[in-house]
Motif scaffolding. Structure first.
Motif, short mmCIF file in Angstrom:
data_model
loop_
_atom_site.label_atom_id
_atom_site.label_comp_id
_atom_site.label_asym_id
_atom_site.label_seq_id
_atom_site.Cartn_x
_atom_site.Cartn_y
_atom_site.Cartn_z
N GLY A 1 0.81 -1.21 0.00
CA GLY A 1 0.00 0.00 0.00
C GLY A 1 0.84 1.26 0.00
N PRO A 2 0.18 2.38 -0.17
CA PRO A 2 0.86 3.68 -0.21
C PRO A 2 1.17 4.18 1.20
CG PRO A 2 -1.49 3.99 -0.52
CD PRO A 2 -1.26 2.51 -0.41
N ILE A 3 2.26 3.70 1.79
CA ILE A 3 2.54 3.98 3.20
C ILE A 3 2.64 5.47 3.50
CG2 ILE A 3 5.06 3.70 2.98
CD1 ILE A 3 2.79 2.73 5.99
N GLU A 4 3.19 6.26 2.59
CA GLU A 4 3.27 7.70 2.85
C GLU A 4 1.86 8.29 2.95
OE1 GLU A 4 5.29 11.81 1.16
OE2 GLU A 4 5.50 9.97 -0.01
N THR A 5 0.98 7.92 2.02
CA THR A 5 -0.40 8.42 2.04
C THR A 5 -1.12 7.96 3.30
OG1 THR A 5 -0.47 8.39 -0.37
CG2 THR A 5 -2.59 8.43 0.77
N GLU A 6 -0.97 6.69 3.65
CA GLU A 6 -1.62 6.15 4.86
C GLU A 6 -1.13 6.89 6.11
OE1 GLU A 6 -4.09 3.83 5.22
OE2 GLU A 6 -4.23 3.89 3.04
N THR A 7 0.15 7.17 6.15
CA THR A 7 0.73 7.86 7.31
C THR A 7 0.22 9.30 7.39
OG1 THR A 7 2.71 6.48 7.12
CG2 THR A 7 2.89 8.48 8.46
N LEU A 8 0.20 9.99 6.26
CA LEU A 8 -0.21 11.39 6.25
C LEU A 8 -1.70 11.58 6.53
CD1 LEU A 8 1.93 12.71 3.27
CD2 LEU A 8 2.26 13.17 5.72
N LYS A 9 -2.54 10.61 6.18
CA LYS A 9 -3.98 10.76 6.44
C LYS A 9 -4.37 10.26 7.84
CE LYS A 9 -6.11 6.56 4.63
NZ LYS A 9 -6.99 5.97 3.65
N ASN A 10 -3.47 9.54 8.50
CA ASN A 10 -3.78 9.01 9.83
C ASN A 10 -3.84 10.12 10.87
OD1 ASN A 10 -4.01 7.00 12.00
ND2 ASN A 10 -1.96 7.70 12.52
N ALA A 11 -4.92 10.15 11.63
CA ALA A 11 -5.07 11.14 12.70
C ALA A 11 -5.07 10.48 14.08
CB ALA A 11 -6.35 11.94 12.50
N TYR A 12 -4.95 9.15 14.11
CA TYR A 12 -4.98 8.42 15.38
C TYR A 12 -3.58 8.34 16.00
CZ TYR A 12 -9.62 6.75 14.03
OH TYR A 12 -10.92 6.65 13.65
N PHE A 13 -3.54 8.29 17.31
CA PHE A 13 -2.26 8.14 18.01
C PHE A 13 -1.52 6.90 17.52
CE2 PHE A 13 0.24 6.53 21.64
CZ PHE A 13 1.09 7.60 21.83
N ARG A 14 -2.25 5.78 17.39
CA ARG A 14 -1.62 4.52 16.96
C ARG A 14 -2.63 3.68 16.20
NH1 ARG A 14 -0.19 2.36 21.82
NH2 ARG A 14 1.88 3.27 21.69
N GLN A 15 -2.20 3.18 15.05
CA GLN A 15 -3.05 2.26 14.29
C GLN A 15 -2.16 1.20 13.64
OE1 GLN A 15 -5.47 4.07 11.26
NE2 GLN A 15 -6.50 2.16 10.80
N VAL A 16 -2.40 -0.07 14.00
CA VAL A 16 -1.64 -1.18 13.42
C VAL A 16 -2.19 -1.46 12.03
CG1 VAL A 16 -1.09 -3.63 13.63
CG2 VAL A 16 -1.09 -2.18 15.68
N LEU A 17 -1.31 -1.41 11.03
CA LEU A 17 -1.72 -1.71 9.65
C LEU A 17 -1.46 -3.16 9.27
CD1 LEU A 17 -0.45 1.38 7.61
CD2 LEU A 17 -2.70 0.98 8.62
#
Length: 130
Positions: A6-22
């Motif tokens: 997956g697009p890890i940069e996109t997933e990281t930049l859209k994440n607003a949660y303190f922690r989310q296991v992908l």
């Protein structure tokens, strides 16, 4: 899914949660994180877990073994060997710190989502003292 694609940069930049296991595998775990301005992970140490961090947005201070202090920003990586006390601090007063981390071996239950640091601390306390 067999692994993570997956697009890890996109997933990281859209994440607003303190922690989310992908993704959680037998030997590693991929987690996205977001620290609010001024927020920190808190001093911690994983006796048997190496940890890789990649900063995608913001600036942070990494404190390692209470002796080393490193300022990092977008595009920087930090590796924390098992047994090393460490803390990650968002140094910005206005911008969230967005990063991903890879634990080896996994450190959190598969599927973990902690929307806030407070929620994460409560869950970790419950795991230690069921």
């Amino acid at each position: 899914m067999t692994g993570y694609v997956g697009p890890i940069e996109t997933e990281t930049l859209k994440n607003a949660y303190f922690r989310q296991v992908l993704f959680t595998g037998k030997h590693s775990q991929l987690v996205v994180m977001c620290l609010q301005p001024g927020e920190e992970i808190g001093k911690e140490m994983h006796p048997n877990v190496d940890q890789f961090f990649r900063i995608e947005q913001g600036e942070a201070r990494f404190v390692l073994s209470e002796k080393e202090d490193h300022l990092v920003r977008d595009g920087d990586a930090v590796v924390v060997p098992a047994g090393t006390y460490h803390n990650v601090i968002n140094t910005s007063k206005t911008t969230p710190l967005r990063l991903y981390t890879i634990y080896s071996p996994p450190n959190h239950p598969d599927g973990t989502v902690h929307k806030t640091k407070t929620e994460a601390e409560a869950a970790e306390a419950a795991e230690r003292h069921p």
